[in-house]
Motif scaffolding. Sequence first.
Motif, PDB file in Angstrom:
ATOM      1  N   GLY A   1       0.819  -1.207   0.000  1.00 17.76           N
ATOM      2  CA  GLY A   1       0.000   0.000   0.000  1.00 17.76           C
ATOM      3  C   GLY A   1       0.851   1.254   0.000  1.00 17.76           C
ATOM      4  O   GLY A   1       0.533   2.253  -0.664  1.00 17.76           O
ATOM      5  N   ALA A   2       1.953   1.216   0.739  1.00 14.91           N
ATOM      6  CA  ALA A   2       2.861   2.364   0.784  1.00 14.91           C
ATOM      7  C   ALA A   2       3.514   2.588  -0.574  1.00 14.91           C
ATOM      8  O   ALA A   2       3.701   3.739  -1.008  1.00 14.91           O
ATOM      9  CB  ALA A   2       3.938   2.141   1.847  1.00 14.91           C
ATOM     10  N   LEU A   3       3.875   1.515  -1.257  1.00 13.51           N
ATOM     11  CA  LEU A   3       4.481   1.643  -2.589  1.00 13.51           C
ATOM     12  C   LEU A   3       3.495   2.239  -3.581  1.00 13.51           C
ATOM     13  O   LEU A   3       3.847   3.109  -4.391  1.00 13.51           O
ATOM     14  CB  LEU A   3       4.960   0.274  -3.074  1.00 13.51           C
ATOM     15  CG  LEU A   3       6.074  -0.380  -2.246  1.00 13.51           C
ATOM     16  CD1 LEU A   3       6.367  -1.787  -2.752  1.00 13.51           C
ATOM     17  CD2 LEU A   3       7.333   0.476  -2.265  1.00 13.51           C
ATOM     18  N   VAL A   4       2.253   1.796  -3.519  1.00 13.54           N
ATOM     19  CA  VAL A   4       1.217   2.357  -4.399  1.00 13.54           C
ATOM     20  C   VAL A   4       1.009   3.832  -4.095  1.00 13.54           C
ATOM     21  O   VAL A   4       0.891   4.668  -5.003  1.00 13.54           O
ATOM     22  CB  VAL A   4      -0.112   1.580  -4.235  1.00 13.54           C
ATOM     23  CG1 VAL A   4      -1.248   2.297  -4.974  1.00 13.54           C
ATOM     24  CG2 VAL A   4       0.039   0.159  -4.756  1.00 13.54           C
TER      25      VAL A   4
ATOM     26  N   SER B   1      10.805  -3.214  -5.384  1.00 15.12           N
ATOM     27  CA  SER B   1      10.534  -3.443  -3.963  1.00 15.12           C
ATOM     28  C   SER B   1       9.356  -4.389  -3.777  1.00 15.12           C
ATOM     29  O   SER B   1       9.379  -5.267  -2.909  1.00 15.12           O
ATOM     30  CB  SER B   1      10.244  -2.099  -3.275  1.00 15.12           C
ATOM     31  OG  SER B   1      10.077  -2.276  -1.890  1.00 15.12           O
ATOM     32  N   ALA B   2       8.311  -4.221  -4.603  1.00 19.70           N
ATOM     33  CA  ALA B   2       7.152  -5.114  -4.513  1.00 19.70           C
ATOM     34  C   ALA B   2       7.547  -6.537  -4.891  1.00 19.70           C
ATOM     35  O   ALA B   2       7.087  -7.508  -4.281  1.00 19.70           O
ATOM     36  CB  ALA B   2       6.043  -4.600  -5.423  1.00 19.70           C
ATOM     37  N   ALA B   3       8.423  -6.675  -5.905  1.00 23.88           N
ATOM     38  CA  ALA B   3       8.839  -8.006  -6.360  1.00 23.88           C
ATOM     39  C   ALA B   3       9.666  -8.721  -5.303  1.00 23.88           C
ATOM     40  O   ALA B   3       9.571  -9.946  -5.151  1.00 23.88           O
ATOM     41  CB  ALA B   3       9.620  -7.888  -7.658  1.00 23.88           C
ATOM     42  N   THR B   4      10.475  -7.962  -4.574  1.00 18.25           N
ATOM     43  CA  THR B   4      11.336  -8.569  -3.546  1.00 18.25           C
ATOM     44  C   THR B   4      10.682  -8.580  -2.167  1.00 18.25           C
ATOM     45  O   THR B   4      11.165  -9.272  -1.264  1.00 18.25           O
ATOM     46  CB  THR B   4      12.667  -7.803  -3.440  1.00 18.25           C
ATOM     47  OG1 THR B   4      12.404  -6.434  -3.098  1.00 18.25           O
ATOM     48  CG2 THR B   4      13.424  -7.853  -4.758  1.00 18.25           C
TER      49      THR B   4
END
Length: 237
Positions: A69-72, A110-113
């Motif tokens: 959620g933070a990345l989005v 970051s989402a992938a890892t």
Amino acid sequence: MESVAVESAAEPEISGSGATAAQEGEGHHVFELPRIRALLVHALPRFFEGVIAPVLVFYAALTLLGLNGALVAAVAWVYGGIAYRFLRGHPVSGMLMLAAVGVTVRAGLSAATGSAVVYFLQPTLGTLLVSMSFLASVPLGRPLAMKLAKDMAPIPEAFLKHGRVHRFFLRISLLWSMVLFANVLVSVWMLFNQSISTYLWLRTSIVAALGAAGVVISVWGFKRLLRHIDWKPAGTA
């Protein structure tokens, strides 16, 4: 603004946005130095928008929605800023577009890892490259700080060719290399030894303090330099 006339060889008049283009007598070029208050008024809103607000958005989303959620939210903040400027008819700079691409790539990795460390490590590596660029420009005799100063203010070429001015910008390039390298050291140490929340707030404060110190030293040094070179305030005999 503080207008300054610098003694130099015969040279065409200097003109530019916000600069005084007239000459004060033979061999004097006039340009304007922004006052500290004007610099702050110009820089603080951009500092809040580009540094403080993204931290607030990321931290709030991380607390409420978790890492994804933070990345989005981080990506939405940047693209929201672009959309706002577009809808208001304001120009969207190339730097902002590059920032959007950068944050998208960072968020994707970051989402992938599944690691927030990956998200914050990438811009730190970029800062390291900039620091090394400042440092490399010193032995090459082409100070990066001088190029940036020319981009930000209409400084006469004849003034920049003065030996003392060139040495000043070499020292300032070295200064900013050290400031940015200190930024990298603080960021990497905190990223791997502190919680993300501590990293976000404490690192932001330390980096802001380092940057402010660099700006103050640079402006003070430049004004001191002018006092030691043959110059006079515009409008004086």
